[in-house]
Design a protein around this motif. Structure first.
Motif, PDB file in Angstrom:
ATOM      1  N   ALA A   1      28.178   3.334  -4.033  1.00 31.47           N
ATOM      2  CA  ALA A   1      27.639   2.309  -4.935  1.00 31.47           C
ATOM      3  C   ALA A   1      28.750   1.644  -5.744  1.00 31.47           C
ATOM      4  O   ALA A   1      28.762   0.410  -5.894  1.00 31.47           O
ATOM      5  N   LEU A   2      29.693   2.433  -6.242  1.00 34.93           N
ATOM      6  CA  LEU A   2      30.760   1.858  -7.063  1.00 34.93           C
ATOM      7  C   LEU A   2      31.728   1.028  -6.234  1.00 34.93           C
ATOM      8  O   LEU A   2      32.156  -0.052  -6.678  1.00 34.93           O
ATOM      9  N   PHE A   3      32.099   1.502  -5.058  1.00 34.74           N
ATOM     10  CA  PHE A   3      32.989   0.714  -4.199  1.00 34.74           C
ATOM     11  C   PHE A   3      32.339  -0.627  -3.837  1.00 34.74           C
ATOM     12  O   PHE A   3      33.006  -1.664  -3.825  1.00 34.74           O
ATOM     13  N   ALA A   4      31.049  -0.607  -3.533  1.00 34.01           N
ATOM     14  CA  ALA A   4      30.355  -1.844  -3.181  1.00 34.01           C
ATOM     15  C   ALA A   4      30.299  -2.808  -4.362  1.00 34.01           C
ATOM     16  O   ALA A   4      30.403  -4.030  -4.199  1.00 34.01           O
ATOM     17  N   GLU A   5      30.165  -2.259  -5.568  1.00 32.19           N
ATOM     18  CA  GLU A   5      30.041  -3.090  -6.771  1.00 32.19           C
ATOM     19  C   GLU A   5      31.394  -3.567  -7.293  1.00 32.19           C
ATOM     20  O   GLU A   5      31.539  -4.743  -7.674  1.00 32.19           O
ATOM     21  N   ARG A   6      32.410  -2.671  -7.276  1.00 28.42           N
ATOM     22  CA  ARG A   6      33.669  -2.966  -7.956  1.00 28.42           C
ATOM     23  C   ARG A   6      34.839  -3.216  -7.015  1.00 28.42           C
ATOM     24  O   ARG A   6      35.912  -3.645  -7.459  1.00 28.42           O
ATOM     25  N   GLY A   7      34.670  -2.925  -5.737  1.00 26.74           N
ATOM     26  CA  GLY A   7      35.765  -3.125  -4.796  1.00 26.74           C
ATOM     27  C   GLY A   7      36.740  -1.968  -4.790  1.00 26.74           C
ATOM     28  O   GLY A   7      36.584  -0.981  -5.519  1.00 26.74           O
ATOM     29  N   TRP A   8      37.776  -2.100  -3.959  1.00 29.51           N
ATOM     30  CA  TRP A   8      38.764  -1.033  -3.804  1.00 29.51           C
ATOM     31  C   TRP A   8      39.572  -0.838  -5.080  1.00 29.51           C
ATOM     32  O   TRP A   8      39.702   0.272  -5.594  1.00 29.51           O
ATOM     33  N   VAL A   9      40.121  -1.905  -5.608  1.00 32.56           N
ATOM     34  CA  VAL A   9      40.982  -1.799  -6.785  1.00 32.56           C
ATOM     35  C   VAL A   9      40.186  -1.395  -8.012  1.00 32.56           C
ATOM     36  O   VAL A   9      40.646  -0.588  -8.838  1.00 32.56           O
ATOM     37  N   GLY A  10      38.980  -1.910  -8.158  1.00 32.86           N
ATOM     38  CA  GLY A  10      38.192  -1.650  -9.349  1.00 32.86           C
ATOM     39  C   GLY A  10      37.520  -0.293  -9.401  1.00 32.86           C
ATOM     40  O   GLY A  10      36.961   0.076 -10.438  1.00 32.86           O
ATOM     41  N   THR A  11      37.550   0.437  -8.295  1.00 40.60           N
ATOM     42  CA  THR A  11      36.925   1.763  -8.253  1.00 40.60           C
ATOM     43  C   THR A  11      38.000   2.836  -8.301  1.00 40.60           C
ATOM     44  O   THR A  11      38.911   2.855  -7.476  1.00 40.60           O
ATOM     45  N   THR A  12      37.916   3.720  -9.264  1.00 38.89           N
ATOM     46  CA  THR A  12      38.870   4.817  -9.391  1.00 38.89           C
ATOM     47  C   THR A  12      38.178   6.149  -9.148  1.00 38.89           C
ATOM     48  O   THR A  12      36.956   6.269  -9.290  1.00 38.89           O
ATOM     49  N   VAL A  13      38.977   7.136  -8.785  1.00 34.84           N
ATOM     50  CA  VAL A  13      38.441   8.489  -8.607  1.00 34.84           C
ATOM     51  C   VAL A  13      37.830   8.981  -9.912  1.00 34.84           C
ATOM     52  O   VAL A  13      36.762   9.605  -9.919  1.00 34.84           O
TER      53      VAL A  13
END
Length: 203
Positions: free
Chosen positions: A28-40
């Motif tokens: 859900a977070l990767f889809a919403e925020r993208g690669w750069v915007g999603t952190t571990v």
């Protein structure tokens, strides 16, 4: 001894539940925020676990993304050939029924997978580990295309047919129709069925 075995089984089940939860949150977070915007760390916080646990369980951000990708498309399975085998196409004598099962499977996988495909492309540009994982996924897709041809072609086929099936069933092809051209999933499914049938029948 019995209680100890039971506790081990319960701990393993709980660990798997956490992994599934983390993978769902990550998707859900990767889809919403993208690669750069999603952190571990963001995924860990949203899932209610520690960053260390996520890093250890998924071997970093690339592994976390691929787990999220598999969770979205194949219910978390790392074994695409195994998931494909569950369609039991070899047990079905009717080629048209086999094709229907394949198209249903493709659409069921592509719909939740689609939002993550651009993220994967962007991430692979930044991360060598993700590029390697993406390449492995591409090889798995190619193996599945070969299996599709083996199971659905009514007779011998030329060398290009596997590559054509590979392209027809790519997530990028689905996105081109649905996101760029505004098709419904039902329209795409009808096109995919017609196109696969034409390619497989042409030999």
């Amino acid at each position: 001894m019995t209680a100890r075995r039971y506790d081990t089984t319960r701990r393993q089940a709980a660990a798997q539940e956490r992994r599934t939860r983390v993978a769902e949150v990550a998707a859900a977070l990767f889809a919403e925020r993208g690669w750069v915007g999603t952190t571990v760390a963001a995924v860990a916080a949203e899932a209610g676990v520690s960053t260390e646990l996520v890093t250890k369980a998924f071997d970093g951000k690339p592994g976390l993304f691929m787990a999220a990708f598999r969770q979205a498309s194949f219910g978390g399975s790392t074994d695409l050939p195994g998931v494909f085998a569950e369609l039991r196409l070899e047990d079905e004598p009717d080629l048209d029924v086999r094709l229907d099962r394949l198209v249903d499977f493709a659409c069921a996988s592509l719909v939740p997978m689609a939002p993550l495909v651009p993220v994967m492309t962007a991430g692979a540009e930044h991360d060598a580990d993700l590029r390697r994982l993406v390449r492995a996924a591409e090889l798995g897709h190619a193996e599945t295309a070969r299996e599709v041809v083996r199971l659905l072609a009514p007779g011998p086929v030329g060398d290009d047919v596997v590559d054509e099936v590979y392209v027809l069933t790519l997530a990028e092809t689905y996105l081109a129709f649905v996101q760029q051209r505004g098709w419904s999933t039902e329209r795409y499914a009808a096109w995919l069925r017609r196109s696969l049938r034409a390619v497989l029948d042409s030999g």
